[in-house]
Design an enzyme around this catalytic site. Structure first.
Site, mmCIF file in Angstrom:
data_model
loop_
_atom_site.group_PDB
_atom_site.id
_atom_site.type_symbol
_atom_site.label_atom_id
_atom_site.label_comp_id
_atom_site.label_asym_id
_atom_site.label_seq_id
_atom_site.Cartn_x
_atom_site.Cartn_y
_atom_site.Cartn_z
ATOM 1 N N GLU A 194 33.463 43.097 53.472
ATOM 2 C CA GLU A 194 34.659 42.655 52.762
ATOM 3 C C GLU A 194 35.078 41.297 53.299
ATOM 4 O O GLU A 194 34.900 41.008 54.493
ATOM 5 C CB GLU A 194 35.779 43.684 52.968
ATOM 6 C CG GLU A 194 37.186 43.233 52.677
ATOM 7 C CD GLU A 194 37.399 42.846 51.225
ATOM 8 O OE1 GLU A 194 38.157 41.889 50.993
ATOM 9 O OE2 GLU A 194 36.820 43.493 50.329
ATOM 10 N N CYS A 222 35.597 44.534 37.117
ATOM 11 C CA CYS A 222 36.921 44.350 36.517
ATOM 12 C C CYS A 222 36.908 43.199 35.514
ATOM 13 O O CYS A 222 37.974 42.784 35.043
ATOM 14 C CB CYS A 222 37.977 44.112 37.605
ATOM 15 S SG CYS A 222 37.689 42.642 38.613
ATOM 16 N N ASP A 271 31.554 46.131 44.058
ATOM 17 C CA ASP A 271 32.873 46.221 43.428
ATOM 18 C C ASP A 271 33.571 44.871 43.590
ATOM 19 O O ASP A 271 34.574 44.752 44.295
ATOM 20 C CB ASP A 271 33.690 47.345 44.081
ATOM 21 C CG ASP A 271 35.037 47.562 43.395
ATOM 22 O OD1 ASP A 271 35.234 47.033 42.289
ATOM 23 O OD2 ASP A 271 35.894 48.245 43.989
ATOM 24 N N ASP A 314 32.548 36.313 53.984
ATOM 25 C CA ASP A 314 32.836 35.692 52.694
ATOM 26 C C ASP A 314 31.605 35.848 51.805
ATOM 27 O O ASP A 314 30.608 35.138 51.978
ATOM 28 C CB ASP A 314 33.182 34.221 52.896
ATOM 29 C CG ASP A 314 33.554 33.526 51.588
ATOM 30 O OD1 ASP A 314 33.443 34.158 50.519
ATOM 31 O OD2 ASP A 314 33.945 32.340 51.641
#
Length: 434
Positions: free
Chosen positions: A316, A390, A364, A343
């Site tokens: 992350e 998304c 994700d 990153d």
């Protein structure tokens, strides 16, 4: 006002507006219009290649049109599809996903997954309400932004927010309007765990004792937690009660995730549980698997995966979330999950975790997608990828990369209705190495 023009709506745009064409062929996007409708509209904004318009008179009504539940529909930008039945909203989102795959990625799934759906009202456990003292109205306005982002929709209530907050927006406005610092509260951040609903007020100056007492009384009366944020994210401190503990359980995997009020969590709690189950089924996990979870956040997928496999690593970009992921692994007694801060928009091919072998990969990413990752991943041993998206455009682009450059097949894809009544398209796709 410009002269009215008559248009026929032929399609829905990706943002939920109706699509029409003027007699000169120029495209017109009409807010609140549905395919099959004819309307007189006025142009509110002209662009080089298209115009934007609003309905003045609906001449032919779509048989699908229903009365929006919210009286603020059409003004508030929070929802754009309440005038469509839920089933029709989902079908429209599936169409957007299919069109993006075809147009951008030049791919198509071997099969379509059944849409993942849940309760369409009162589902938002995370959100940000804007707050503004309006002297001309002699009141505080609380709400989401209007279509014109310079203005705040003056909401009385919101039916997509969890009821503990959504049905009390007018009360929140009255509460803040009665404070000495009424002009110095800029926003309210909503965050709800399974047991606690927290409101974080962005206060631009210190509050008086009287203001603090009024907020505490409101919180006590309604069973809410109140926090103040006088500066950056690290300045958030509880006002009442003295400590605020937020968490949500994932019972199927015996996992409980603690988070802070400003942390990113999935907005729709019920759908999050369904999505985790769905994603892990599509991964086809085996006890001996080694799994890499990129853009892992708080470990929303990583920790449940850990219950089913030999080892899992989450990566992350936000170091604070990585620290809390590690804490959550400890509090759940999970010792086969590792977490790294990196990153992922930057080439990470030399990172130790990137050089390891992974049987399966879960992605994700944010709206920008995961294209940068594909310069060095997946490695040869990875034969299955589940991609939670998304944004259908970035998923379609990345699907094209995985299929055309890395030798994967787009096995299945489908929408997940994480944000009912909005045009937001959340989706999931499975890729299998040929």
């Amino acid at each position: 006002m410009t002269a009215l023009i008559e248009v026929s709506i032929t399609d829905l745009a990706h943002d939920g507006r109706g699509v029409a064409r003027r007699s000169d062929g120029k495209t017109v996007f009409v807010a609140g219009a549905l395919p099959g409708e004819t309307a007189r509209v006025h142009i509110v904004k002209r662009n080089r290649h298209f115009d934007e318009a609003r309905i003045e008179e609906l001449l032919v009504r779509s048989p699908q049109r229903i009365e929006p539940r919210c009286p603020h529909f059409g003004t508030c930008s929070g929802c754009s599809m309440q005038h469509l039945p839920t089933a029709a909203q989902i079908a429209a989102k599936q169409d957007v996903l299919a069109e993006n795959f075809e147009r951008i990625g030049k791919v198509a799934p071997a099969r379509w997954l059944e849409p993942l759906t849940g309760e369409p009202w009162g589902y938002r456990r995370k959100g940000r309400l804007s707050v503004k003292w309006v002297a001309k109205k002699d009141k505080v306005v609380v709400g989401f932004r209007e279509d014109n982002p310079r203005f705040i929709a003056d909401l009385g209530q919101c039916h997509t927010l969890l009821p503990a907050v959504g049905l009390r927006i007018a009360e929140l406005g009255a509460l803040i309007g009665g404070l000495e610092a009424r002009a110095d509260i800029a926003q309210i951040e909503i965050a709800a765990g399974d047991d606690t609903v927290a409101l974080t007020l962005r206060n631009l100056r210190p509050l008086s004792d009287a203001d603090r007492s009024a907020l505490v009384e409101f919180a006590r009366h309604h069973g809410l937690a109140i926090l103040l944020q006088p500066g950056g994210p690290d300045s958030v401190t509880p006002l009442w009660p003295d400590t605020v503990a937020l968490s949500f359980a994932i019972p199927e995997f015996d996992v409980d995730i603690a988070f802070r009020p400003l942390d990113f969590i999935q907005v729709n709690g019920d759908m999050n549980l369904r999505m985790i189950h769905h994603a892990l089924e599509l991964l086809e996990l085996a006890p001996g698997d080694r799994v890499l979870d990129l853009f892992c956040g708080l470990g929303n997928f990583t920790l449940p995966i850990a219950r089913r496999v030999a080892a899992v690593t989450g990566v992350e970009g936000e170091a604070a979330l990585v620290a809390r992921s590690r804490d959550n692994a400890l509090r759940n007694g999970i010792d086969n999950a590792r977490f790294f801060a990196a990153d992922l928009a930057v080439d990470q091919r030399d990172a130790p975790w990137a050089r390891e072998s992974w049987d399966k990969l879960l992605l994700d990413p944010p709206r920008s997608g995961a294209a940068g990752v594909f310069d060095y991943l997946p490695r040869k041993g990875t034969d299955r990828i589940v991609y939670v998206s998304c944004h259908p455009g970035s998923l379609a682009r990345d699907a094209g990369i995985l299929v055309n450059r890395h030798g994967f097949r787009l096995e299945a894809a489908g929408v997940m209705d994480m944000f009912p009544h909005t045009a937001h398209v959340e989706s999931i796709a499975t890729f299998v190495r040929e």
